[in-house]
Scaffold this motif. Structure first.
Motif, PDB file in Angstrom:
ATOM      1  N   GLU B  49      -4.005  -4.544   5.360  1.00 23.55           N
ATOM      2  CA  GLU B  49      -3.288  -3.655   5.934  1.00 23.55           C
ATOM      3  C   GLU B  49      -1.894  -3.755   6.231  1.00 23.55           C
ATOM      4  O   GLU B  49      -1.240  -2.467   6.396  1.00 23.55           O
ATOM      5  CB  GLU B  49      -3.828  -4.130   7.625  1.00 23.55           C
ATOM      6  N   ASN B  51       0.515  -4.236   3.884  1.00 20.94           N
ATOM      7  CA  ASN B  51       0.824  -3.634   2.561  1.00 20.94           C
ATOM      8  C   ASN B  51       0.617  -2.256   2.732  1.00 20.94           C
ATOM      9  O   ASN B  51       1.383  -1.417   2.011  1.00 20.94           O
ATOM     10  CB  ASN B  51       0.222  -4.132   1.310  1.00 20.94           C
ATOM     11  N   GLN B  52      -0.327  -1.708   3.160  1.00 23.09           N
ATOM     12  CA  GLN B  52      -0.391  -0.216   3.403  1.00 23.09           C
ATOM     13  C   GLN B  52       0.431   0.332   4.290  1.00 23.09           C
ATOM     14  O   GLN B  52       0.842   1.290   3.984  1.00 23.09           O
ATOM     15  CB  GLN B  52      -2.125  -0.183   4.001  1.00 23.09           C
ATOM     16  N   GLN B  56       3.109   3.260   3.179  1.00 19.71           N
ATOM     17  CA  GLN B  56       3.299   4.331   4.094  1.00 19.71           C
ATOM     18  C   GLN B  56       4.727   4.392   4.377  1.00 19.71           C
ATOM     19  O   GLN B  56       5.212   5.737   4.326  1.00 19.71           O
ATOM     20  CB  GLN B  56       2.415   4.092   5.255  1.00 19.71           C
ATOM     21  N   ASN B  70       4.142   6.257  -4.492  1.00 17.07           N
ATOM     22  CA  ASN B  70       2.832   5.706  -3.489  1.00 17.07           C
ATOM     23  C   ASN B  70       2.313   4.534  -4.189  1.00 17.07           C
ATOM     24  O   ASN B  70       2.109   4.465  -5.076  1.00 17.07           O
ATOM     25  CB  ASN B  70       1.823   7.111  -3.314  1.00 17.07           C
ATOM     26  N   ALA B  72      -1.741   2.584  -3.713  1.00 12.63           N
ATOM     27  CA  ALA B  72      -3.100   2.505  -3.505  1.00 12.63           C
ATOM     28  C   ALA B  72      -3.313   1.024  -3.573  1.00 12.63           C
ATOM     29  O   ALA B  72      -3.208   0.233  -4.401  1.00 12.63           O
ATOM     30  CB  ALA B  72      -3.911   3.176  -4.291  1.00 12.63           C
ATOM     31  N   HIS B  73      -4.112   0.598  -2.550  1.00 13.42           N
ATOM     32  CA  HIS B  73      -4.433  -0.945  -2.335  1.00 13.42           C
ATOM     33  C   HIS B  73      -5.976  -0.902  -2.513  1.00 13.42           C
ATOM     34  O   HIS B  73      -6.759  -0.234  -1.981  1.00 13.42           O
ATOM     35  CB  HIS B  73      -4.031  -1.381  -0.986  1.00 13.42           C
ATOM     36  N   LYS B  75      -9.329  -2.748  -1.381  1.00 15.25           N
ATOM     37  CA  LYS B  75      -9.599  -2.986   0.035  1.00 15.25           C
ATOM     38  C   LYS B  75     -10.685  -4.360  -0.048  1.00 15.25           C
ATOM     39  O   LYS B  75     -11.550  -4.146  -0.970  1.00 15.25           O
ATOM     40  CB  LYS B  75     -10.624  -2.126   0.445  1.00 15.25           C
ATOM     41  N   LEU B  93      -2.934  -3.897  -6.244  1.00 15.71           N
ATOM     42  CA  LEU B  93      -2.539  -2.472  -6.161  1.00 15.71           C
ATOM     43  C   LEU B  93      -2.372  -1.930  -7.145  1.00 15.71           C
ATOM     44  O   LEU B  93      -2.213  -2.705  -8.285  1.00 15.71           O
ATOM     45  CB  LEU B  93      -1.551  -2.770  -4.987  1.00 15.71           C
ATOM     46  N   GLN B 445      -4.983  10.485   1.778  1.00 14.07           N
ATOM     47  CA  GLN B 445      -4.977   8.802   2.008  1.00 14.07           C
ATOM     48  C   GLN B 445      -6.058   8.337   0.951  1.00 14.07           C
ATOM     49  O   GLN B 445      -7.034   9.036   0.686  1.00 14.07           O
ATOM     50  CB  GLN B 445      -5.338   8.573   3.398  1.00 14.07           C
ATOM     51  N   SER B 447      -8.940   6.026  -0.370  1.00 19.66           N
ATOM     52  CA  SER B 447      -9.906   5.349   0.429  1.00 19.66           C
ATOM     53  C   SER B 447     -10.751   4.581  -0.611  1.00 19.66           C
ATOM     54  O   SER B 447     -11.150   5.118  -1.800  1.00 19.66           O
ATOM     55  CB  SER B 447     -10.865   6.311   1.364  1.00 19.66           C
TER      56      SER B 447
END
Ligand SMILES: Nc1ncnc2c1ncn2[C@@H]1O[C@H](COP(=O)(O)OP(=O)(O)O)[C@@H](O)[C@H]1O
Ligand SMILES: [Mg+2]
Lengths: 261, 488
Positions: B49, B51-52, B56, B70, B72-73, B75, B93, B445, B447
């Motif tokens: 969370e 890192n996200q 951002q 950008n 992306a991580h 989850k 990531l 975003q 997901s």
């Protein structure tokens, strides 16, 4: 006594029983024997004479090469489950589960033998009868001496209450007192009407309580005497001579095997 | 009769001194692993969370849409508590940008190398290594031990059938080992619920399947223990045999399968793949600069014979046309490179898949591999974890690129950059810069890919099936061996 018992059907019978092991050893050669209710048949013989082989054949642990072993008229190798309902067995070295107490062991094996009706008091009575100290009832078997284990073994056999009993050198390795007690117990069981086939090294005890004595040598039943025939006979000498194998012709009566068939 | 025998087996296990010790060890191990797994999961959620959020903010602070870098991580999933699988090995990531391919980097183990040394002990590891060993410890003398003890003879002086006896032996041993095992497992699940880890219904199905899989796996080891003890006369021999089987089954065969596949199907390393990609890229850009310089030579030839003013006028007139031509050429190069990268990657991944399948199929001679593969499949920490994420991140990258290009166009910029080739200054790039922060509210975003329990179960069907086949084989073998077993 002889005439009377012969009329009854034998509970244990070996008919032309022969066993040749896979390696060619002929452990049993055309054995004939019958044990009637209320009789003790003692099989005498040295090591390797074929005593354990005989008992293993009755228990279907091995298959006969030829011939039959009957328990209460049932062929032990053809219908072992039915046959084994009629026989109890005590080995020369009774081994039970070491992590179970005497009680737990007795309970397991007796119920395995098909007896479910007993209460703890019945087990206690049997263990008292065979002479096990009360303190040992709930002790784990791993701490038991050989004598104590044999007592548990005979208690299990008594509780199974089968008409025939097979005993494989049950007193070997017991001290004289324990051996004597054991022998007395076997005599009592005979008096209750059991048919008992017992293998032993113990000539004197065999003579003392047996109704029949058979001498086994190299798988051959070389002599068979009734208790009456043994009166006044020096059984020890007879045994040693038979073992040496040169008495067959000189002894008038000869092997009783012939009389049976 | 059966119940007498089963009861006896149960009692024999429960009363044996080794039972208490093994039960304690298993319980403690399972509970500790679940406890640590939960903490580990929670930490990775916090990290995820944070890192996200940082990513951002980075996006918002970029000066132009073309500048946005950008990220992306990956989850975290609650299933990694039970089967960490490749969770610790796959990067957490990947950068998402138009001109770079997606690449997962910074795996948990690469960040915390200390933990990579002895690796994480999870539930699957405990089942795979510890419980299988215990199953052997309780079965290696199941038959021959009773023969050595003499209890087999006494038991069979009674009207007991061999089939019944062996069946009871199996049932009793199974209950004696499995039921106590369920206690720490249930406590562990309770711990999971109480700790507030968000477990979806799909996760619950996976957990249930994982437990069923573990039971099958232990059943196999009970079966092989029974089998070996029924084909040997001495428990010392069966113990030795089982130890050899255990070591090869658990530690050696799965690795051998993978190593053999590595030898049989050779694939290029990531470095080789990247080198290939770079070589193409370099060659393509070299072609491009040759092309450009030819173009300019042609343009200069067109202007031959003109004086300085004429030249300027001609240039001004042609500037946009030339720029478009150059831009188109550049775009061709870029799309060629992307296309080539994709093709090479796909080729390499297809080869990799062939190798993987071969490796797994070879490894599957040991049911241990089946257990491991199915467990990782169920947990979603399997070999496809990386591929799944990279694929979904690539899709996201496309969306993201499309979005930024749209935004860039909206903000009045051509979306490209201007390249001036000058004999003195070389190549000069010019981005259209502006200084406001970006409005990211419409930005797509990322997901995480969702794998439903139904899918993972479907993927593990083969391994479930194989385990069952192995179990049937060991039990069939045990029965055949015991029917002919010499009791004396
Ligand atoms: N499983 C076997 N395989 C081969 N020979 C055996 C086996 N069991 C016993 N024997 C042989 O059979 C003979 C009789 O053995 P056994 O019945 O055990 O004698 P006893 O009980 O009278 O001492 C011996 O010569 C013994 O070596
Ligand atoms: Mg013997």
């Amino acid at each position: 006594m002889n005439n009377e018992t012969i009329k009854q059907a034998p509970l244990l019978e070996a008919r032309n029983l022969t066993k040749v092991y896979e390696d060619g050893v002929k452990a049993l050669d055309n054995l004939q024997l019958r044990v009637h209710p209320g009789e003790i048949f003692a099989m005498l013989g040295g090591n390797g004479a074929g005593k354990t082989t005989t008992i293993n054949l009755f228990l279907d642990f091995i298959q006969p090469t030829s011939g039959h072993a009957f328990i209460n008229g049932i062929d032990a190798n053809a219908d072992p489950l039915e046959a084994k309902k009629n026989v109890a067995f005590v080995s020369e070295n009774v081994q039970l589960y070491p992590n179970f107490t005497a009680m737990q062991n007795v309970d397991f094996f007796v119920r395995l033998g098909g007896r479910h009706q007993y209460k703890r008091s019945d087990y206690e009575a049997a263990l008292v009868r065979v002479g096990l100290q009360r303190e040992a009832f709930d002790k784990k078997l791993k701490d038991f001496s050989k004598g104590m284990r044999q007592k548990c073994g005979i208690a299990i056999a008594i509780l199974k209450d089968a008409p025939a009993i097979l005993l494989d050198e049950p007193t070997s390795g017991l001290d004289p007192k324990a051996g004597k007690e054991f022998t007395r117990l076997v005599g009592d069981l005979r008096d209750e009407g059991k048919a008992i086939l017992m293998s032993t090294h113990d000539i004197f005890r065999a003579k003392e309580i047996s109704d029949h004595v058979g001498i086994l040598n190299g798988g051959v039943l070389v002599a068979q005497k009734t208790n009456a025939e043994l009166k006044g006979v020096n059984l020890e000498q007879l045994y040693v001579e038979y073992m040496a194998g040169y008495m067959e012709e000189t002894l008038e009566t000869g092997p009783l095997t012939n009389n049976l068939t | 009769m059966l119940s007498i025998l089963v009861q006896k087996e149960l009692k024999n296990i429960l009363l044996s001194p080794k039972f208490f010790a093994t039960f304690l060890v298993c319980s403690i191990l399972i509970l500790i692993s679940v406890f640590i797994g939960i903490n580990e999961y929670k930490n990775s959620v916090v990290q995820f969370e944070t890192n996200q959020l940082i990513a951002q903010q980075d996006v918002e602070q970029a000066s132009s849409w073309m500048q946005v870098r950008n990220i992306a991580h990956r989850k975290p999933t609650p299933m990694q508590i039970f089967v960490s699988g490749l969770h610790f090995d796959v990067g957490r990531l990947s950068g998402i940008s138009t001109f770079n391919d997606v690449k997962l980097v910074r795996s948990p183990y690469s960040d915390e190398t200390l933990f990579a040394i002895f690796r994480f002990i999870d539930f699957a590891f405990i089942v795979q290594v510890v419980l299988s060993l215990f199953a052997i410890l309780f079965t290696y003398d199941a038959i021959n031990g009773e023969r050595e003890n003499g209890t087999l003879k006494l038991a069979f002086s009674n009207p007991v059938s061999r089939v019944q006896y062996l069946f009871a032996k199996f049932t009793g041993t199974w209950l004696g080992l499995i039921v106590p095992l369920l206690i720490p497992i249930l406590i562990g699940l309770l711990l999971l619920i109480l700790s507030g880890v968000p477990v979806t219904s799909s996760d619950w199905i996976s957990i249930g399947s994982l437990i069923a899989l573990s039971l099958l796996y232990i059943t196999f080891f009970i079966g092989i223990g029974l089998f070996i003890s029924a084909i040997t006369r001495k428990s010392s021999l069966s113990f030795l045999l089982l130890l050899v089987i255990w070591i090869s089954g658990v530690l050696i065969l799965p690795r051998m399968g993978v190593m053999a596949a590595g030898q049989l199907v050779s694939i290029e390393s990531v470095a080789q793949l990247e080198a290939k990609q770079e070589a193409f890229e370099r060659a393509r850009w070299e072609d491009y600069s040759a092309e450009i310089s030819e173009t300019w030579q042609a343009r200069n030839q067109e202007m031959e014979g003109m004086d300085e003013d004429e030249r300027r006028a001609y240039r001004d007139e042609k500037e946009w046309e030339w720029l478009e031509v150059d831009d188109a050429a550049r775009k061709r190069v870029q799309s060629d490179i992307i296309e080539n990268n994709r093709m090479l990657m796909e080729e390499s991944q297809n080869k990799k898949k062939v190798q993987e399948q071969l490796a797994f199929n070879l490894a599957r001679i040991s049911p241990v591999s089946s257990f491991r593969l199915a467990a990782m499949n169920l947990a979603g920490t399997d070999i496809d974890l990386k591929r799944r994420y990279e694929e979904s991140m690539r899709r996201y990258k496309d969306d993201f690129t499309e979005f930024t290009q749209k935004k860039q166009a909206e903000s009045g910029n051509s979306g490209g950059f201007r390249i001036e080739v000058d004999s003195n200054e070389g190549v000069k790039l010019d981005f259209g810069r502006n200084d406001q922060t970006l409005d990211t509210s419409e930005m797509p975003q990322y997901s995480a890919p969702i794998v439903q329990a139904g899918t993972t179960l479907g993927n593990s069907i083969l391994d479930f099936g194989l385990l069952i086949v192995f179990i049937i084989a060991t039990f069939g073998g045990s029965f055949l061996a015991f029917l002919r077993y010499d009791m004396r």
